[in-house]
Write a protein that holds these residues in place. Structure first.
Motif, PDB file in Angstrom:
ATOM      1  N   GLN A   1       0.838  -1.189   0.000  1.00  0.00           N
ATOM      2  CA  GLN A   1       0.000   0.000   0.000  1.00  0.00           C
ATOM      3  C   GLN A   1       0.881   1.250   0.000  1.00  0.00           C
ATOM      4  OE1 GLN A   1      -2.450   0.476   3.475  1.00  0.00           O
ATOM      5  NE2 GLN A   1      -3.810   1.931   2.493  1.00  0.00           N
ATOM      6  N   LEU A   2       0.483   2.223  -0.778  1.00  0.00           N
ATOM      7  CA  LEU A   2       1.207   3.492  -0.859  1.00  0.00           C
ATOM      8  C   LEU A   2       0.243   4.615  -0.512  1.00  0.00           C
ATOM      9  CD1 LEU A   2       2.962   2.825  -4.291  1.00  0.00           C
ATOM     10  CD2 LEU A   2       4.007   2.647  -2.026  1.00  0.00           C
ATOM     11  N   VAL A   3       0.640   5.457   0.413  1.00  0.00           N
ATOM     12  CA  VAL A   3      -0.230   6.545   0.854  1.00  0.00           C
ATOM     13  C   VAL A   3       0.533   7.855   0.775  1.00  0.00           C
ATOM     14  CG1 VAL A   3      -1.635   7.479   2.713  1.00  0.00           C
ATOM     15  CG2 VAL A   3      -1.493   4.997   2.386  1.00  0.00           C
ATOM     16  N   GLU A   4       0.030   8.765  -0.071  1.00  0.00           N
ATOM     17  CA  GLU A   4       0.674  10.072  -0.226  1.00  0.00           C
ATOM     18  C   GLU A   4       0.032  11.093   0.699  1.00  0.00           C
ATOM     19  OE1 GLU A   4       0.148   8.454  -4.562  1.00  0.00           O
ATOM     20  OE2 GLU A   4      -1.024   8.577  -2.701  1.00  0.00           O
ATOM     21  N   SER A   5       0.816  12.097   1.043  1.00  0.00           N
ATOM     22  CA  SER A   5       0.300  13.223   1.810  1.00  0.00           C
ATOM     23  C   SER A   5       1.177  14.433   1.552  1.00  0.00           C
ATOM     24  CB  SER A   5       0.259  12.891   3.307  1.00  0.00           C
ATOM     25  OG  SER A   5       1.566  12.619   3.780  1.00  0.00           O
ATOM     26  N   GLY A   6       0.669  15.606   1.944  1.00  0.00           N
ATOM     27  CA  GLY A   6       1.480  16.808   1.873  1.00  0.00           C
ATOM     28  C   GLY A   6       1.121  17.780   0.769  1.00  0.00           C
ATOM     29  N   GLY A   7       0.154  17.442  -0.054  1.00  0.00           N
ATOM     30  CA  GLY A   7      -0.236  18.357  -1.108  1.00  0.00           C
ATOM     31  C   GLY A   7      -0.948  19.583  -0.558  1.00  0.00           C
ATOM     32  N   GLY A   8      -1.203  20.557  -1.439  1.00  0.00           N
ATOM     33  CA  GLY A   8      -1.917  21.744  -1.010  1.00  0.00           C
ATOM     34  C   GLY A   8      -1.804  22.858  -2.033  1.00  0.00           C
ATOM     35  N   LEU A   9      -2.214  24.028  -1.609  1.00  0.00           N
ATOM     36  CA  LEU A   9      -2.168  25.223  -2.447  1.00  0.00           C
ATOM     37  C   LEU A   9      -0.982  26.072  -2.012  1.00  0.00           C
ATOM     38  CD1 LEU A   9      -3.442  27.252  -4.473  1.00  0.00           C
ATOM     39  CD2 LEU A   9      -4.817  28.106  -2.555  1.00  0.00           C
ATOM     40  N   VAL A  10      -0.186  26.492  -2.981  1.00  0.00           N
ATOM     41  CA  VAL A  10       0.999  27.287  -2.670  1.00  0.00           C
ATOM     42  C   VAL A  10       1.178  28.339  -3.754  1.00  0.00           C
ATOM     43  CG1 VAL A  10       2.557  25.696  -3.864  1.00  0.00           C
ATOM     44  CG2 VAL A  10       3.438  27.136  -2.020  1.00  0.00           C
ATOM     45  N   GLN A  11       1.759  29.451  -3.400  1.00  0.00           N
ATOM     46  CA  GLN A  11       2.017  30.502  -4.368  1.00  0.00           C
ATOM     47  C   GLN A  11       3.262  30.179  -5.189  1.00  0.00           C
ATOM     48  OE1 GLN A  11       2.329  34.145  -2.128  1.00  0.00           O
ATOM     49  NE2 GLN A  11       0.115  34.388  -1.970  1.00  0.00           N
ATOM     50  N   PRO A  12       3.366  30.717  -6.386  1.00  0.00           N
ATOM     51  CA  PRO A  12       4.590  30.526  -7.181  1.00  0.00           C
ATOM     52  C   PRO A  12       5.818  30.954  -6.388  1.00  0.00           C
ATOM     53  CG  PRO A  12       2.879  31.483  -8.539  1.00  0.00           C
ATOM     54  CD  PRO A  12       2.344  31.480  -7.128  1.00  0.00           C
ATOM     55  N   GLY A  13       6.860  30.141  -6.496  1.00  0.00           N
ATOM     56  CA  GLY A  13       8.070  30.393  -5.731  1.00  0.00           C
ATOM     57  C   GLY A  13       8.092  29.718  -4.377  1.00  0.00           C
ATOM     58  N   GLY A  14       6.963  29.176  -3.969  1.00  0.00           N
ATOM     59  CA  GLY A  14       6.877  28.535  -2.667  1.00  0.00           C
ATOM     60  C   GLY A  14       7.366  27.102  -2.678  1.00  0.00           C
ATOM     61  N   SER A  15       7.212  26.434  -1.534  1.00  0.00           N
ATOM     62  CA  SER A  15       7.706  25.064  -1.358  1.00  0.00           C
ATOM     63  C   SER A  15       6.640  24.181  -0.745  1.00  0.00           C
ATOM     64  CB  SER A  15       8.936  25.062  -0.440  1.00  0.00           C
ATOM     65  OG  SER A  15       9.996  25.806  -0.988  1.00  0.00           O
ATOM     66  N   LEU A  16       6.740  22.908  -1.046  1.00  0.00           N
ATOM     67  CA  LEU A  16       5.914  21.872  -0.422  1.00  0.00           C
ATOM     68  C   LEU A  16       6.764  20.621  -0.281  1.00  0.00           C
ATOM     69  CD1 LEU A  16       2.436  21.950  -2.261  1.00  0.00           C
ATOM     70  CD2 LEU A  16       2.865  22.496   0.150  1.00  0.00           C
ATOM     71  N   GLY A 112      -0.330   4.888  -5.444  1.00  0.00           N
ATOM     72  CA  GLY A 112      -1.104   5.482  -4.378  1.00  0.00           C
ATOM     73  C   GLY A 112      -2.317   6.202  -4.955  1.00  0.00           C
ATOM     74  N   GLN A 113      -3.074   6.836  -4.067  1.00  0.00           N
ATOM     75  CA  GLN A 113      -4.317   7.474  -4.488  1.00  0.00           C
ATOM     76  C   GLN A 113      -4.101   8.892  -5.011  1.00  0.00           C
ATOM     77  OE1 GLN A 113      -3.238   7.435  -1.431  1.00  0.00           O
ATOM     78  NE2 GLN A 113      -3.564   9.520  -0.686  1.00  0.00           N
ATOM     79  N   GLY A 114      -2.933   9.457  -4.751  1.00  0.00           N
ATOM     80  CA  GLY A 114      -2.607  10.783  -5.257  1.00  0.00           C
ATOM     81  C   GLY A 114      -2.889  11.890  -4.260  1.00  0.00           C
ATOM     82  N   THR A 115      -2.158  12.984  -4.411  1.00  0.00           N
ATOM     83  CA  THR A 115      -2.374  14.178  -3.597  1.00  0.00           C
ATOM     84  C   THR A 115      -2.269  15.396  -4.506  1.00  0.00           C
ATOM     85  OG1 THR A 115      -1.670  15.358  -1.596  1.00  0.00           O
ATOM     86  CG2 THR A 115       0.079  14.378  -2.927  1.00  0.00           C
ATOM     87  N   GLN A 116      -3.170  16.337  -4.315  1.00  0.00           N
ATOM     88  CA  GLN A 116      -3.265  17.476  -5.220  1.00  0.00           C
ATOM     89  C   GLN A 116      -2.277  18.562  -4.823  1.00  0.00           C
ATOM     90  OE1 GLN A 116      -5.090  17.840  -8.023  1.00  0.00           O
ATOM     91  NE2 GLN A 116      -4.219  19.873  -8.342  1.00  0.00           N
ATOM     92  N   VAL A 117      -1.581  19.075  -5.832  1.00  0.00           N
ATOM     93  CA  VAL A 117      -0.692  20.220  -5.668  1.00  0.00           C
ATOM     94  C   VAL A 117      -1.164  21.311  -6.620  1.00  0.00           C
ATOM     95  CG1 VAL A 117       1.647  21.102  -5.993  1.00  0.00           C
ATOM     96  CG2 VAL A 117       1.288  18.855  -4.938  1.00  0.00           C
ATOM     97  N   THR A 118      -1.443  22.474  -6.072  1.00  0.00           N
ATOM     98  CA  THR A 118      -1.874  23.595  -6.882  1.00  0.00           C
ATOM     99  C   THR A 118      -0.947  24.775  -6.629  1.00  0.00           C
ATOM    100  OG1 THR A 118      -4.180  22.869  -6.776  1.00  0.00           O
ATOM    101  CG2 THR A 118      -3.774  25.139  -7.468  1.00  0.00           C
ATOM    102  N   VAL A 119      -0.347  25.288  -7.682  1.00  0.00           N
ATOM    103  CA  VAL A 119       0.547  26.432  -7.579  1.00  0.00           C
ATOM    104  C   VAL A 119      -0.140  27.620  -8.269  1.00  0.00           C
ATOM    105  CG1 VAL A 119       2.864  27.332  -7.991  1.00  0.00           C
ATOM    106  CG2 VAL A 119       2.510  24.859  -7.668  1.00  0.00           C
TER     107      VAL A 119
END
Length: 120
Positions: A1-16, A112-119
């Motif tokens: 099983q693979l479980v991702e985490s840590g995605g989110g909304l970030v501004q350009p130039g930011g980090s995740l 895994g199920q995936g995690t969304q990253v939005t920049v």
């Protein structure tokens, strides 16, 4: 099983930092990769790491900005993403394959199920 985490909304130039917790896999001769997919686009390989020797591989588009690493004790792989751009937006997936690393999604059977990253 693979479980991702840590995605989110970030501004350009930011980090995740994304995490992928792997469970149920034994041994060390396998590769863990990060892939991403934007709407209407093919899934593309971002980075991969060989569980046994720690060798790392990156897509040209993320070299110098993204770093893949692993914590063997926790069976976790990380993707540190810096200097993020709007083009980095997408769903990020963790995947596993037995054997050496490739950055083509069709080599991987376990996802895994995936995690969304939005920049934005």
């Amino acid at each position: 099983q693979l479980v991702e985490s840590g995605g989110g909304l970030v501004q350009p130039g930011g980090s995740l930092r994304l995490s992928c917790a792997a469970s149920g896999y034994t041994g060390s001769t396998y590769c863990l990769g990060w892939f991403r997919q934007a709407p209407g686009k093919e899934r593309e390989g971002v980075a991969a790491i060989y569980r046994g020797g720690g060798g790392t591989y990156y897509a040209d588009s993320v070299k110098g900005r993204f770093t893949i690493s692993q914590n063997n004790a926790r069976n976790t792989v990380y993707l540190q993403m810096n200097s993020l751009k709007p083009d980095d937006t997408g769903t990020y997936y963790c995947a596993l394959r037995r054997g050496v690393c490739y950055l083509r999604h069709y080599w991987y059977k376990n996802w895994g199920q995936g995690t969304q990253v939005t920049v934005s």
